[in-house]
Design a protein around this motif. Structure first.
Motif, PDB file in Angstrom:
ATOM      1  N   PHE A 110       0.850  -1.187   0.000  1.00  0.00           N
ATOM      2  CA  PHE A 110       0.000   0.000   0.000  1.00  0.00           C
ATOM      3  C   PHE A 110       0.886   1.237   0.000  1.00  0.00           C
ATOM      4  O   PHE A 110       1.799   1.357   0.819  1.00  0.00           O
ATOM      5  N   THR A 163      -3.772  12.290 -14.298  1.00  0.00           N
ATOM      6  CA  THR A 163      -3.435  11.046 -13.590  1.00  0.00           C
ATOM      7  C   THR A 163      -4.550  10.025 -13.750  1.00  0.00           C
ATOM      8  O   THR A 163      -5.716  10.311 -13.487  1.00  0.00           O
ATOM      9  N   GLU A 164      -4.153   8.848 -14.156  1.00  0.00           N
ATOM     10  CA  GLU A 164      -5.140   7.791 -14.426  1.00  0.00           C
ATOM     11  C   GLU A 164      -5.477   7.039 -13.139  1.00  0.00           C
ATOM     12  O   GLU A 164      -4.590   6.713 -12.347  1.00  0.00           O
ATOM     13  N   ALA A 165      -6.754   6.783 -12.950  1.00  0.00           N
ATOM     14  CA  ALA A 165      -7.184   5.850 -11.903  1.00  0.00           C
ATOM     15  C   ALA A 165      -7.441   4.519 -12.595  1.00  0.00           C
ATOM     16  O   ALA A 165      -8.083   4.490 -13.644  1.00  0.00           O
ATOM     17  N   PHE A 166      -6.941   3.440 -12.049  1.00  0.00           N
ATOM     18  CA  PHE A 166      -7.132   2.143 -12.709  1.00  0.00           C
ATOM     19  C   PHE A 166      -7.132   1.012 -11.684  1.00  0.00           C
ATOM     20  O   PHE A 166      -6.591   1.153 -10.586  1.00  0.00           O
ATOM     21  N   TYR A 167      -7.731  -0.074 -12.094  1.00  0.00           N
ATOM     22  CA  TYR A 167      -7.764  -1.264 -11.246  1.00  0.00           C
ATOM     23  C   TYR A 167      -7.397  -2.452 -12.111  1.00  0.00           C
ATOM     24  O   TYR A 167      -8.151  -2.853 -12.988  1.00  0.00           O
ATOM     25  N   ALA A 200      -3.100  -1.253  -8.770  1.00  0.00           N
ATOM     26  CA  ALA A 200      -4.309  -0.421  -8.821  1.00  0.00           C
ATOM     27  C   ALA A 200      -3.968   0.942  -8.234  1.00  0.00           C
ATOM     28  O   ALA A 200      -3.103   1.038  -7.364  1.00  0.00           O
ATOM     29  N   ALA A 201      -4.616   1.964  -8.732  1.00  0.00           N
ATOM     30  CA  ALA A 201      -4.334   3.307  -8.212  1.00  0.00           C
ATOM     31  C   ALA A 201      -5.566   4.186  -8.333  1.00  0.00           C
ATOM     32  O   ALA A 201      -6.357   4.051  -9.276  1.00  0.00           O
ATOM     33  N   GLY A 202      -5.703   5.070  -7.379  1.00  0.00           N
ATOM     34  CA  GLY A 202      -6.817   6.012  -7.416  1.00  0.00           C
ATOM     35  C   GLY A 202      -6.341   7.375  -6.958  1.00  0.00           C
ATOM     36  O   GLY A 202      -5.425   7.482  -6.147  1.00  0.00           O
ATOM     37  N   ILE A 203      -6.965   8.397  -7.499  1.00  0.00           N
ATOM     38  CA  ILE A 203      -6.580   9.759  -7.110  1.00  0.00           C
ATOM     39  C   ILE A 203      -7.822  10.539  -6.707  1.00  0.00           C
ATOM     40  O   ILE A 203      -8.869  10.432  -7.360  1.00  0.00           O
ATOM     41  N   LYS A 223      -3.446   6.993  -4.120  1.00  0.00           N
ATOM     42  CA  LYS A 223      -3.291   5.735  -3.384  1.00  0.00           C
ATOM     43  C   LYS A 223      -3.018   4.607  -4.358  1.00  0.00           C
ATOM     44  O   LYS A 223      -3.679   4.516  -5.406  1.00  0.00           O
ATOM     45  N   ILE A 224      -2.078   3.764  -3.986  1.00  0.00           N
ATOM     46  CA  ILE A 224      -1.679   2.660  -4.867  1.00  0.00           C
ATOM     47  C   ILE A 224      -1.742   1.358  -4.081  1.00  0.00           C
ATOM     48  O   ILE A 224      -1.312   1.293  -2.926  1.00  0.00           O
ATOM     49  N   LEU A 225      -2.247   0.325  -4.724  1.00  0.00           N
ATOM     50  CA  LEU A 225      -2.151  -1.035  -4.202  1.00  0.00           C
ATOM     51  C   LEU A 225      -1.330  -1.837  -5.185  1.00  0.00           C
ATOM     52  O   LEU A 225      -1.509  -1.695  -6.411  1.00  0.00           O
TER      53      LEU A 225
END
Lengths: 232, 310
Positions: free
Chosen positions: B229, B248-252, B259-262, B274-276
């Motif tokens: 994380f 910035t791309e959010a992707f899963y 995976a990442a979300g902004i 945040k990145i997993l």
């Protein structure tokens, strides 16, 4: 429960927790829409796990803030209510989460102001209307619960019930599930909420916490995405 | 805000069960109370210098380096620990100040291991203050919590509106190659971050409590099957934040193990990324790519790939 509830308080609690209570909860999915699209939630077991994780997350954030607001209302400490609101709002990650809590908080306050006719709630409404405070749903609910003589445990259950019912209500519209399944998931939450309350009741507002990065990423996907049935 | 941690009354609720006296050196005693104060400023030539500092082992800083070819005037500093991993009863504190217009890249020399603990816990308190027009990239190597590790951090970020702070933290699930592999076998991570303006206006706050013995973080909604994380906080003027958010791309992508979300932070004060992940190298690359985009927008230069030996 440590406190007995009179019938009027029980009746108020039922009204406030009812999914038909017009605060717009039906418009949100608590990120379930993205979780379903990404195949994270794809059966009963994953729906139950996701719901429980969201309830856990709410339990130590919204739940704690609601309890603090309830006690501060009873003690007539308006500053403590405002502080709880500020801290909770600043803890919400993402525009949609903040919009959701503010809209529901404002609607709840607007509905309850003429019913309760209480100076503190009038001030609260005034402060929200003039953007002097965010007016989060959990804190607004804490105030209303105090004015309706709803005990702490009952308020806490209502907060957790609300978090779960948003997800499960959305699940009926965006996943392959049934009313029986969602009701069973809801029913099984009882012991979990009891355990969460035992811990959350000891926390002060600075100790609000959560850890749900996958949920946060789902919120981001929803916020940046173009497909949407729900507001979040 | 956590204040002390040195008297029982000040111990945070979640650490109360981990305050036994160690059979070794007492918690926070000499050699276990690392302290670092770093003050950076821009000199007359426009170069950022480490103007003043105070250090107490096991935390060490040697000198500012100037190895970044893209920003040769930027001070690059590695924080080292002479004690190896953080052990039972360690109490560390870091205070970093960037004065007006200074630019700093701050990292650690290696991953920070949180050793197995039996009696007490280890802690880190940080205050990072950025004055007007200053720029800080704080990109430390990951933190690796070994089995039964107990760790609490409290980070306070005080940032002027015109300054830019990239603050990254990466947490692994444990020692992947130790025995059969550790995966969330630590006792507790309690991680608090609070950002504010110099006048005390709160910008955002968050607190993560991860306590695997009480509740597994591996499930859906939390780690969701991932092992790493990373949390990147960007505090920057709104116009910059808006551009970075858009690009910035959010992707899963579980098949890629990433995976990442902004999201936008409250008060339009910045972003949170945040990145997993499953591979620390890939997570690091994503953090650096994000940081590079920010650096390009703020400074007009990229952040080059890290040294091959890092």
């Amino acid at each position: 429960m440590n406190h007995t509830m009179d019938i009027a308080s029980i009746f108020h609690l039922l009204q406030l927790s009812d999914s038909a209570f017009p605060i717009g909860a039906f418009a949100f999915s608590n990120t379930l829409e993205s979780a379903s699209e990404q195949n994270i939630v794809n059966d009963s077991a994953s729906l139950e796990a996701y719901t429980r994780e969201i309830v856990r997350s709410s339990a130590f954030t919204d739940g704690v803030a609601a309890l603090v607001a309830l006690q501060a209302t009873i003690d007539n400490r308006y500053e403590a209510i405002a502080t709880a609101d500020k801290l909770l709002f600043c803890s919400k990650a993402g525009d949609e989460a903040r919009r959701m809590t503010q809209r529901m908080g404002l609607k709840l306050t607007e509905i309850m102001v003429p019913m309760l006719r209480h100076e503190l709630l009038d001030d609260w409404h005034d402060d929200i209307s003039h953007a002097r405070t965010a007016g989060t749903f959990a804190v607004s609910l804490g105030i209303v619960a105090a004015l309706c003589h709803i005990p702490r445990e009952a308020l806490y259950s209502s907060v957790c019930y609300g978090a779960a019912s948003i997800v499960l209500g959305a699940a009926l519209r965006s996943t392959r599930t049934t009313h029986l399944t969602t009701q069973l998931i809801l029913f099984k939450l009882g012991p979990l909420i009891e355990a969460l309350y035992a811990e959350a009741a000891q926390l002060d507002i600075e100790q609000m916490n959560s850890f749900a990065p996958q949920y946060d990423i789902m919120a981001s996907l929803h916020e940046k995405g173009s497909k949407r049935l729900f507001m979040n | 805000m956590l204040k002390g941690w040195d008297s029982i009354a000040e111990f945070p609720h979640e650490m109360q069960r981990y305050i036994a006296s160690s059979r070794g050196a007492p918690a926070g005693s000499h050699g276990k109370k690392g302290f670092l104060r770093l003050g950076f400023e821009r000199d007359a030539d426009g170069r950022t210098i480490l103007r003043d500092w105070e250090r107490r082992a096991p935390l060490i800083v040697q000198q500012a380096l100037y190895f970044d070819e893209e920003l040769p005037d930027m001070a690059c500093v590695y924080i080292l620990s002479s004690g190896g991993p953080n052990v039972d009863g360690d109490r560390y504190e870091q205070i970093v100040t960037l004065r007006r217009g200074s630019s700093v890249h701050l990292s650690t020399g290696a991953a920070t291991k949180l050793a197995e603990m039996r009696y007490n816990y280890s802690s880190m308190r940080q205050t990072i203050r950025l004055e007007a027009d200053s720029y800080l990239e704080y990109l430390p190597e990951p933190i690796i919590p070994c089995r039964h590790a107990r760790y609490i951090s409290d980070t306070r970020l005080i940032v002027e509106e015109s300054a830019t702070l990239i603050y990254a933290e990466t947490y692994l699930a444990g020692r992947r190659h130790f025995g059969l592999g550790e995966r969330f076998q630590f006792d507790i991570l309690s991680l608090s971050t609070r950002a504010e303006r110099e006048n005390g206006e709160l910008l955002f706050r968050e607190k993560y409590i991860i306590q695997p013995p009480m509740h597994s973080p591996e499930g859906v909604g939390a780690m969701g099957g991932f092992e790493i994380f990373a949390n990147v906080i960007l505090l920057t003027p709104k116009a910059i934040a808006d551009d970075i958010y858009s690009s910035t791309e959010a992707f899963y992508c579980p098949e890629r193990g990433l995976a990442a979300g902004i999201t936008r932070l409250h008060s339009a004060c910045g972003l949170q990324y945040k990145i997993l992940g499953r591979d620390s190298g890939e997570v690091k690359q994503l953090i650096r790519a994000f940081s590079s985009a920010v650096r390009m927008r703020v400074k007009g230069h990229i952040l080059r790939p890290d040294f091959a030996w890092r």
